[in-house]
Design an enzyme around this catalytic site. Sequence first.
Site, PDB file in Angstrom:
ATOM      1  CB  CYS A  16       7.013  -0.535  -4.206  1.00  0.00           C
ATOM      2  SG  CYS A  16       4.703  -0.821  -4.450  1.00  0.00           S
TER       3      CYS A  16
ATOM      4  NE  ARG B 129      -2.550   3.464  -3.039  1.00  0.00           N
ATOM      5  CZ  ARG B 129      -2.222   3.257  -2.325  1.00  0.00           C
ATOM      6  NH1 ARG B 129      -3.707   2.925  -0.929  1.00  0.00           N
ATOM      7  NH2 ARG B 129      -1.110   2.694  -1.884  1.00  0.00           N
TER       8      ARG B 129
ATOM      9  CD  GLN C 248       1.325   4.685   1.058  1.00  0.00           C
ATOM     10  OE1 GLN C 248       1.337   4.904   0.757  1.00  0.00           O
ATOM     11  NE2 GLN C 248       0.609   4.242   2.424  1.00  0.00           N
TER      12      GLN C 248
ATOM     13  CG  ASP D 298       5.852   3.631   0.556  1.00  0.00           C
ATOM     14  OD1 ASP D 298       5.945   3.049   0.996  1.00  0.00           O
ATOM     15  OD2 ASP D 298       5.424   3.469  -0.449  1.00  0.00           O
TER      16      ASP D 298
ATOM     17  CG  HIS E 246       9.805   0.396  -0.760  1.00  0.00           C
ATOM     18  ND1 HIS E 246       9.310   1.541  -1.085  1.00  0.00           N
ATOM     19  CD2 HIS E 246       9.039  -0.486  -1.177  1.00  0.00           C
ATOM     20  CE1 HIS E 246       8.087   1.777  -1.443  1.00  0.00           C
ATOM     21  NE2 HIS E 246       6.984   0.085  -1.153  1.00  0.00           N
TER      22      HIS E 246
ATOM     23  CE  LYS F  95      -2.206  -4.912   5.068  1.00  0.00           C
ATOM     24  NZ  LYS F  95      -2.893  -3.436   4.259  1.00  0.00           N
TER      25      LYS F  95
ATOM     26  CG  HIS G 180       6.503  -2.837   0.244  1.00  0.00           C
ATOM     27  ND1 HIS G 180       5.885  -2.854  -0.451  1.00  0.00           N
ATOM     28  CD2 HIS G 180       6.988  -4.258  -0.403  1.00  0.00           C
ATOM     29  CE1 HIS G 180       6.340  -3.279  -2.101  1.00  0.00           C
ATOM     30  NE2 HIS G 180       6.535  -4.030  -1.777  1.00  0.00           N
TER      31      HIS G 180
END
Length: 671
Positions: A345, A374, A392, A394, A396, A482, A528
């Site tokens: 992000c 991570r 991911q 991912d 946005h 979330k 997200h």
Amino acid sequence: MDTTTTGLDLFGSDRSVVAMRVDGELEDLQRPISQDATVEAVEATSPDGLNIIRHSATHVMAQAVQQVFPEVNLGIGPFITDGFYYDFGNIDPVTPELLKDLEKRMKKIVKENQRFVRRPVTEEEARRELADQPYKLELVDSKGGHEAEGASVEVGGSELTIYDNVRRDGETAWKDLCRGPHVPSTKYLGNGFALTKSSAAYWKGDQANDQLQRVYGTAWASKDDLVAYQTQMAEAARRDHRKLGAELDLFSFPEEIGPGLAVFHPKGGMLRHIIEDFIISEHLKRGFDIVYTPEITKGGVFHTSGHLPHYAETMFPPMNVDEERDDQGNITRAGQEYYLKAMNCPMQNLIYKSRGRSYRDLPIKLFEMGHDYRYEKSGVVQGLTRMRGFTQDDSHIYCTPEQAPEVIKNLLGFFDEVLSAFGLGEFYLELSTRDAEGKNQDKFIGSNEDWAEATRILQEVCESSGLDLVPDPGGAAFYGPKVSVQAKDAIGRTWQMSTVQYDFNQPERFKLEYTAPDGSRRRPVMIHSAKLGSVERFIGVLTEHYAGAFPVWLSPVQVHAVPVAEEFDSYLDGLAARLRAAELRVEIDKSTDRFGKKIRNATQTRSPFIVIAGGEDVAAWAVSFRFRDGSQLNGVPMDRAVAIIDGWARARRNDDPTAGNAESVLGQSEA
């Protein structure tokens, strides 16, 4: 009610009730109830009831351990998901034989019908009674400073309590410093418990402290529930994606690379390609724009986003880049700290910020297959389902506050379509928020008003979807609430899959803006979302869901061709050429193995179609099908065989082709 009335007076004849909730607080059934109190029964099968059963089982287990090791140092004994554990110091390593012995002792204790009796004590009394238990004394001194789920001391409480296990004759068989509540007596545990495993542990989870022996168990409301759980666990072991990944040659975890990092072999690479190609295509259909961001960046980006102040322990340590030294080792040019990307992000925010934006541009939908890293501890990484390096899907979405509800609604529909496409369409939603009781507020950033508004919008959209919505207080990301999709697999387990998060913090921290209709500059809202979550984790879940027997459209090898003898290899080469021309995936076994072994090997690949060719097939310009269930369909004309396979692949069905006559199978393929 009379003040001498207890929960046992109300519910004692119903063994399915293990505790009560008095004015909202969980309490033992032995506790007296005031006349104006609101009392609710806690059923054994409820989440609270199961936790109480499991916590009570830890006391029975610890009593059994102390029978074997009278000098044991007792640690803590919390309930956990589906079970419990207790930590012990000053005992021998726990062997499978010892586990069996302890379980037998537990059953004897249960038959004694020992009562759990709660006793408030002062700190001085607790120290005197537990003088030979160093870990308990430490808990008394810290007033429960060790915050473990179900831990033995009431965290932050002003009252210390000891629970005595009392035999029928009034003798105290065992006792523990504990906040409770517990079942009325050991007999409530019945035969619904079992010990499962042991491991090493450290006092308070700190490697600088004493090493302990941790014994795990599971406990349920009944023997039938226990057997059902054990059956599910046995099936889960059979489906373990790490085992299947090796058997099917999909992926592996080389020690040379390090824990939490996987390599995908050709078949696993094909499976991954199919999944990634699908999800990219689905994003493009919905108007998302693909972007790419680097996997390493200066630390300032993560300071701006708030991740370094609030998420640093989950990020890999920084590396010093561009530092220069002279021949004597003196620094002549200071370096900069760079971090491996833990999330995408912040960098997508910089893409948004790269040029001016108008309200007419919104919503802007950015999407990437982001490679993230991570720093999970090596002891918690687990195959593909918990990794240090992952990808991911991912996205946005930057929108106005007014657009946010519709954006979230559309994302929930997107989740449903994606998960249903993969055969994971049975799910519920979980809403993760800040802790309603005000605990751990330093974990979160932003005003109370912003949190309340974001939570309201997510909750209202989810409730309007008609899906079940379960609260998860305290589970939010630091920057906003979330919603996660909890999908059920083939054996009834739930997995967190898709997520959507409402973020009002990062647009402020990155100073993101758009021009409103009146010419003013305003902040967008940032939504997200990930549909698969981690691609690697999704593959692990799919592997277990299908037990490695993927549906035709997902199978890395859709057709495994087996010639009855070498002379038929070229015939199957012709079939393979036609299948590959139709973008179907096929392998031919041209090994020197006997035909029977080739069939066994083909079965172990779990390919949906095993195609066999022998003399009769060649003469008839046909092939024979063998299916996963062992059934067979002979003499299928070549053209029809290709049509059957192609039809199943293009239909993206998640069930298996089954044997029957050629017409019925072909009909299914075109359905």
